[in-house]
Structure formats: C-alpha cells, structure tokens
Design an enzyme around this catalytic site. Structure first.
Site, short mmCIF file in Angstrom:
data_model
loop_
_atom_site.label_atom_id
_atom_site.label_comp_id
_atom_site.label_asym_id
_atom_site.label_seq_id
_atom_site.Cartn_x
_atom_site.Cartn_y
_atom_site.Cartn_z
CE1 TYR A 52 25.75 44.09 -30.34
CE2 TYR A 52 26.53 42.17 -31.54
CZ TYR A 52 26.35 43.54 -31.46
OH TYR A 52 26.78 44.34 -32.46
CD GLU A 54 21.50 44.34 -29.68
OE1 GLU A 54 21.87 43.32 -29.04
OE2 GLU A 54 21.83 44.59 -30.84
CG ASP A 199 26.93 67.98 -20.51
OD1 ASP A 199 27.58 67.31 -19.68
OD2 ASP A 199 27.23 68.06 -21.72
CB THR A 226 31.63 61.83 -19.69
OG1 THR A 226 32.14 62.87 -18.85
CG2 THR A 226 31.35 62.38 -21.07
CE LYS A 229 34.53 65.61 -20.12
NZ LYS A 229 33.59 64.81 -20.87
NE ARG A 235 36.89 59.21 -23.06
CZ ARG A 235 37.58 59.74 -24.06
NH1 ARG A 235 38.87 59.52 -24.16
NH2 ARG A 235 36.98 60.49 -24.97
#
Ligand code: DSN
Length: 420
Positions: A52, A54, A199, A226, A229, A235
């Site tokens: 983790y 954060e 985008d 993203t 692609k 991903r």
C-alpha cells in the site's frame, strides 16, 4: 510461467491456459488491445502487489516506501520525457478514472464539458448519458459534420462553446479514424476560457513514437490516457499536464485522495517498463508500421467497396459500416469472425439506427498484429480474410479454410516476448 498456479489451483490454470491459447492462435484486431512484453507482465505480477502506498513519493501515509517511491518517480520521469511535458500522474487505475479525476480537478458541480458524441467516436466517459458523471456535470456533445470524411464541424463547435461556456473543451476519441485539428480546439478553448483537455488513450503510442502530432505542441493543457492500447503497457491510466504547476497539484489531489485510495504499484512498475520500451528507437519503427498496416487494410476495404466512417483511416483503426455495405449487423460480423480466430468489436457508427448491442459497424485496428510483426502484406491478407469471412457466413467449409489461414499466420508470427 504458471508453475505455482499449476501446483495450487487447477481450475484457474485451465482458464489461464485457455486464454494463452486463444491469444496465440487467433488474431487480435480490437484497436484498444495489444500484446505486452514479458518484462511488462513480470513487473505487473511483481512483489509490489503486496504494498500500500497512499500519497505520492516522499509524502506517503504508510511506512516502507523506499522502493515504491523509486518506481513511481521513475515512471513519472519517463512519462514526462515520452510526452514532452512538465508533470505526470501515473496513479489512475484506468483511463476512465483518469478522465473522471480530471473533471473533478477542474470543475465544480454543474459545470459544462463540451466533448465528442459517443456514436461519433467519443468515449462513455466523455459524457454519455448512461454514466454517473452526467449527474455531476453538464455534458454537451459535438459531432462530425460529415461522417464520410470525418470532418468535425469546428464552426458549430465554436458557436456551441460560445453559448454554453464549457469549463473543459474535450478532444479525443475511442472510435474515430482521422486526425483532429488541434489548433482549432485550442483556439476555441482559449476564446471561451475553457481548459483544453484531450483524451489520447487510443493514440498515446503513436504520439510517443513520434508518428502522430503531440497535442501539447498545440497548447493543450492536459492529456489523459490509458497505458495499454498503442502504448503497449499494462492496463492502467495516466494524466499529463503540459506546464502548469497549479493544474498538476489539482490533478494530484483529485486522483488521491479525491477519487482513489492506494495506487497499484505493480501496475506502476509495469508502466515504467512500458514507457522505457516506448523510448527505444524500435518503438518509432513499430508505431510507423501500425499506420502503414492500417493503410493497407484501408486499401482492401476501399477496393471491395466497404464504407468506412471518415472515408478511411489516418491512424491505427478503421470503423466499417458492415450493415450498410454487406447487409450484416455488427454483432453477427463479430461472432462470425470470432469463430475463425479474428477478434474485433461491433461498434455504433455515426447516426446509427441500430441498437448498441447490434449496431451497424465493426471496429478494428493494427496495434496488436503489428506487434506480431505483420507488415502491409499480411495486414492486407487479414483484411481480405475478414471480409471473406463475413461474405461466406454460413459456408462452413470456407470458414474452416479461413480459420486454417489465420492459424498459419499465427504460427508464422508468434506473439513476441520482448521488443528491445
Ligand atoms: N474500451 C476502450 C476501447 O475499446 O476503445 C475505451 O475505453
């Protein structure tokens, strides 16, 4: 690769090996998909999945961040170099999150975004009425003036922008095959006092490879993306800010703690690897070939008189009106081609009169087959096989022979493990 899965969980193993076989023995033409390197897969399945973190490098809410900081800084620096910009946030878990975080960073509830209509090539998160973000913000949509040329009605866009005063003028698409006139977007955005946001999810790799224009060179403020692609990474999502530190702070706050909790550091490690791959000279060659292959497919469709939205392609994808040209709905075309080992997707076309689950179009593209090493010759062959498959639907013998052809191509061009 799956030694421990094999020892531990046969049910999952069977599904994983099924997908391995499907990808190896069929051709991936969905323009938003690609094959990543083994290095990306290793990093994506790495030890960082345990951690983790954060916060941001140097400012975390949990201990033990020596290596998470290092990997996140590396990914950020590589993203900045790749896209020639001042700031990058590599934490968005997906492209949708990258877009939503950007809205929350720049807008107040009720503010307006002017973005591309879904059926004209935009994305769900650009304000499709079915999405929850439309409960927070007011989305107004622009369209193509002429679906057969792909020309966008910039005059109309300007008129609407002057009326509705958007806070964001949003460019970008997920099913549009032509280049946008970036200078017009930016000039309209400046005139109405909107942020110019784009985008670039579909074309990020083309921009990184230098074979498509970089919207930052035209003054866009923010790019969302993203990382899979055409960029050929894991991903995930990405937000880039051209130069404003103030905007970069707003974006960071919106991603965490605004929208997300702990970033997925294993994915960030995989993003760092993919960005490193995209910085190699070989990536330029790869992305140039993506475009050549799409042109080769375009020529076949043109010769066989299949209507293409936008009249053809200037990027990696083609949107074909199979219902109008061949009398087959998009769903049936997708299913027939799936059965012969060609994966693509049904797609709405501009002003479609058919429903979204059985629209008039199919969308396909060349990022993944180019990764396999296809050149124009094989790409044209695939386009012909694709159209033959649709034309001979119901003819089992012909479909079997197409399936055999596809299999042969897959054996001749296996999915590579490495690109550097
Ligand atoms: N689902 C992606 C695509 O296929 O274009 C967009 O998010």
């Amino acid at each position: 690769m799956y030694n421990f899965v094999e020892m531990q969980d046969k049910e999952v193993l069977q599904i994983l090996t099924g997908e391995e076989k499907r990808e190896a023995e069929g051709l991936e033409l969905i323009p938003s998909e690609n094959y990543v390197s083994q290095a990306v897969r290793e990093a994506n399945g790495s030890i960082f999945t345990n951690k983790y973190s954060e916060g941001y490098p140097g400012k975390r809410y949990y201990g033990g961040q020596t290596y998470t900081d290092q990997i996140e800084i590396l990914a950020i620096e590589r993203a900045k170099t790749l896209f020639s910009c001042g700031y990058a946030n590599v934490q968005p878990l997906s492209g949708a999150n990258a877009n939503i975080a950007t809205y929350f960073a720049l807008l107040l509830p009720g503010d307006t975004v002017l973005g591309m209509d879904l059926s004209h090539g935009g994305h769900l998160t650009h304000g499709a009425p079915v999405t929850y973000i439309t409960k927070f913000f007011n989305f107004v949509r622009y369209k193509m003036k002429n679906p057969d040329t792909g020309e966008i009605d910039y005059e109309e866009m300007r008129k609407v922008a002057l009326e509705v005063k958007p806070k964001i003028l949003l460019a970008g698409f997920s099913a549009y095959s032509r280049e946008l006139e970036y200078d017009k977007f930016v000039s309209i955005a400046r005139e109405v006092g909107a942020y110019a946001v784009i985008d670039i999810a579909h074309i990020a790799g083309l921009i990184a490879g230098g074979v498509a224009k970089n919207p930052f060179d035209y003054g866009f403020d923010i790019m969302t993306s993203t990382t899979h692609k055409t960029l050929r990474g894991p991903r995930g999502g990405l937000i880039l800010v051209r130069e404003s530190e103030e905007l970069a702070k707003k974006i960071d706050r919106a991603v965490f703690p605004g929208l997300q909790g702990g970033p997925h550091m294993h994915t960030i490690a995989a993003k760092a690897i993919a960005f490193g791959e995209a910085m190699q000279p070989s990536f330029k060659v790869y992305t140039a070939q993506i475009l050549k292959n799409a042109k080769a497919m375009e020529t076949v469709l043109h010769d066989r008189k299949v209507r293409m939205l936008g009249g053809g392609t200037s990027n990696h994808l083609i949107l074909a009106d199979v219902h109008g040209s061949l009398g087959v709905g998009g769903r049936e075309a997708e299913e027939i081609l799936d059965s012969v080992g060609i994966t693509l997707n049904k797609n709405m076309i501009a002003n479609d009169t058919r429903p979204p689950l059985d629209p008039s179009g199919i969308r396909f593209g060349t990022p993944a087959i180019t990764t396999r090493g296809f050149t124009e010759k094989e790409s044209a062959q695939v386009a012909n096989l694709l159209l033959d498959g649709i034309a001979h639907r119901g003819d089992k013998i012909k479909l079997d022979s197409i399936r055999q052809e596809i299999r042969k191509m897959c054996i001749q061009f296996p999915i590579p493990d490495s690109f550097v």
